[in-house]
Enzyme design. Structure first.
Site, PDB file in Angstrom:
ATOM      1  CG  LEU A   1     -32.911 -14.480  -1.259  1.00 28.00           C
ATOM      2  CD1 LEU A   1     -33.927 -13.107  -1.491  1.00 28.00           C
ATOM      3  CD2 LEU A   1     -32.547 -13.831   0.471  1.00 28.00           C
TER       4      LEU A   1
ATOM      5  CG  LEU B   1     -24.956 -26.505   3.355  1.00 24.32           C
ATOM      6  CD1 LEU B   1     -26.942 -26.370   3.662  1.00 24.32           C
ATOM      7  CD2 LEU B   1     -23.662 -25.966   4.049  1.00 24.32           C
TER       8      LEU B   1
ATOM      9  N   GLY C   1     -28.303 -21.072   2.236  1.00 26.28           N
ATOM     10  CA  GLY C   1     -27.633 -22.798   1.722  1.00 26.28           C
ATOM     11  C   GLY C   1     -28.506 -23.792   2.192  1.00 26.28           C
TER      12      GLY C   1
ATOM     13  CG  ASN D   1     -40.513 -14.278   9.123  1.00 27.65           C
ATOM     14  OD1 ASN D   1     -41.776 -14.768   9.847  1.00 27.65           O
ATOM     15  ND2 ASN D   1     -40.221 -14.497   7.605  1.00 27.65           N
ATOM     16  CG  HIS D   2     -41.458 -19.279   9.015  1.00 24.35           C
ATOM     17  ND1 HIS D   2     -42.509 -18.774   9.319  1.00 24.35           N
ATOM     18  CD2 HIS D   2     -39.994 -18.629   8.094  1.00 24.35           C
ATOM     19  CE1 HIS D   2     -43.029 -17.933   7.857  1.00 24.35           C
ATOM     20  NE2 HIS D   2     -41.524 -17.818   7.114  1.00 24.35           N
TER      21      HIS D   2
ATOM     22  CE1 TYR E   1     -36.011 -22.114   6.839  1.00 23.90           C
ATOM     23  CE2 TYR E   1     -38.019 -21.387   7.139  1.00 23.90           C
ATOM     24  CZ  TYR E   1     -36.653 -21.230   6.979  1.00 23.90           C
ATOM     25  OH  TYR E   1     -36.117 -20.030   6.110  1.00 23.90           O
TER      26      TYR E   1
ATOM     27  CE  LYS F   1     -33.079 -21.023   8.152  1.00 24.95           C
ATOM     28  NZ  LYS F   1     -31.795 -21.131   7.216  1.00 24.95           N
TER      29      LYS F   1
ATOM     30  CB  SER G   1     -42.317 -12.109   2.247  1.00 26.08           C
ATOM     31  OG  SER G   1     -42.821 -12.278   3.974  1.00 26.08           O
ATOM     32  CB  SER G   2     -35.982 -11.188   0.774  1.00 25.98           C
ATOM     33  OG  SER G   2     -35.522 -10.937  -0.362  1.00 25.98           O
TER      34      SER G   2
END
Ligand code: 15L
Length: 271
Positions: A21, A58, A78, A118-119, A142, A146, A171-172
C-alpha cells in the site's frame, strides 16, 4: 488521480513506504505536501523530487524520535500486515506503535492516520453488520495487535491530545480477488480519498472508521464516523460477475467462508 483537496501539509510522513500500500500511496500523497518523508526498515532506493527518505526500524526508539521530527502528520502504514508469529508482531505492531506514539508526542505531531485492519473484528460472522462501537473480536495475533494500536491511539488522544483516525482497512487491492472481497474491497482511489479525509477533517479526536468502497454488500456501518467526510466513489459491483464465475459456490461449513476475516480465522502460529 487529481488531489481531492487543495489543502497542503508542509511535511507528511509515510511509514511502510516500500510495502504494497505504501508504494501505491507514495505518488498520491506527494500531491498534498511540500515534502513527503518516506520511511521503511530497509533500503528501497532514492528519494524523488519533493521526497526525502529516512530508514528506521519501528522497534528502535531513537530512530523513531528522529523520524518524527518536523512532521505535521503521519500516515502509518508500517509494521506487520499479515498473520505472523508473535515475535515480529510484538516488535513491529506493539513495541513499534508505542515508539511511534512516544516520538509523535515528544515532537508535538498533531495527527496520525493509522492503518488498522478489518481483522480487529474478523471473528464476526458475514451475516452481521457491525460498527466501530461493537466490541473487538480479533481473528489472530495480527488483528489483536491492531486492536492494541487503536487502544494506544485512544490513550494518546485522552491523555495527550494527539489525534488519530484508525482506518480498519478492508482489502485495498487493484480489484476484489474473491467473494469475501466483494464486501471488503476498497479501490486505491477510495483509499486515497479516505486517507485525505482522515488527514484533513478539522476535528477527529480518536475516530475509528472501516475502509471500504461503496460496495453493494457490506458488513460495516460507518455512520458514527460521518464527520470524517469520506465519500467512497467506487464499488466492487462491476467485478461481481467475474468473481462469482471464478468462485461459484461457497462452503457454508468453512470458518473462512463464514467469518468476516476470511482465511485469517484459520491462520496462526500455535503449537
Ligand atoms: C489486511 O489487514 C492485510 O494487510 C491485507 O493484506 C489483506 O489481507 C486484508 O487485510 C484483507 O482482509 O483482505
Amino acid at each position: 488521480m487529481d488531489p481531492v483537496t487543495p489543502l497542503r501539509f508542509r511535511r507528511l510522513l509515510l511509514t511502510g513506504a516500500a510495502g504494497n500500500l505504501g508504494r501505491e500511496l507514495r505518488p498520491r500523497l506527494r500531491a498534498y505536501c511540500d515534502m513527503l518523508r518516506l520511511s521503511h526498515r530497509s533500503d528501497f532506493g532514492p528519494a524523488g523530487e519533493g521526497e526525502e527518505v529516512m530508514l528506521a526500524a519501528l522497534e528502535d526508539p531513537q530512530a523513531m524520535l528522529a523520524l518524527l521530527q518536523d512532521v505535521d502528520a503521519v500516515v502509518h502504514m508500517g509494521g506487520v500486515s499479515t498473520e505472523q508469529p508473535w515475535a515480529p508482531i510484538l516488535a513491529g505492531n506493539i513495541v513499534g506503535m508505542v515508539n511511534l506514539y512516544e516520538a509523535a508526542r515528544k515532537n508535538k505531531v498533531k495527527r496520525v492516520v493509522f492503518a488498522s485492519s478489518n481483522h480487529v473484528t474478523g471473528f464476526y460472522r458475514q451475516d452481521q453488520v457491525i460498527s466501530p462501537r461493537d466490541p473487538v473480536r480479533p481473528d489472530g495475533y495480527y488483528g489483536l495487535s491492531k486492536a492494541f494500536g487503536e487502544n494506544l491511539a485512544q490513550l494518546y488522544w485522552d491523555r495527550h491530545g494527539l489525534e488519530t483516525v484508525s482506518l480498519r482497512i478492508g482489502s485495498s487491492f487493484t480489484e476484489p480477488k474473491d467473494r469475501r472481497m466483494l464486501a471488503t474491497w476498497m479501490s486505491y482511489d477510495d483509499t486515497e480519498r479516505l486517507i485525505v479525509a482522515a488527514l484533513t477533517a478539522p476535528i477527529v479526536g480518536h475516530t475509528v472508521i472501516y475502509g471500504m468502497s461503496d460496495n453493494k454488500t457490506t458488513w460495516w456501518d460507518n455512520t458514527g464516523a460521518r464527520h470524517i467526510g469520506y465519500r467512497p466513489q467506487d464499488s466492487s459491483e462491476r467485478f461481481r460477475a467475474a468473481v462469482e464465475a471464478r468462485q461459484p459456490t461457497i462452503d457454508g461449513t468453512d470458518p473462512a467462508a463464514i467469518h468476516q476475516g476470511g482465511a485469517f480465522v484459520r491462520q496462526g502460529h500455535y503449537d
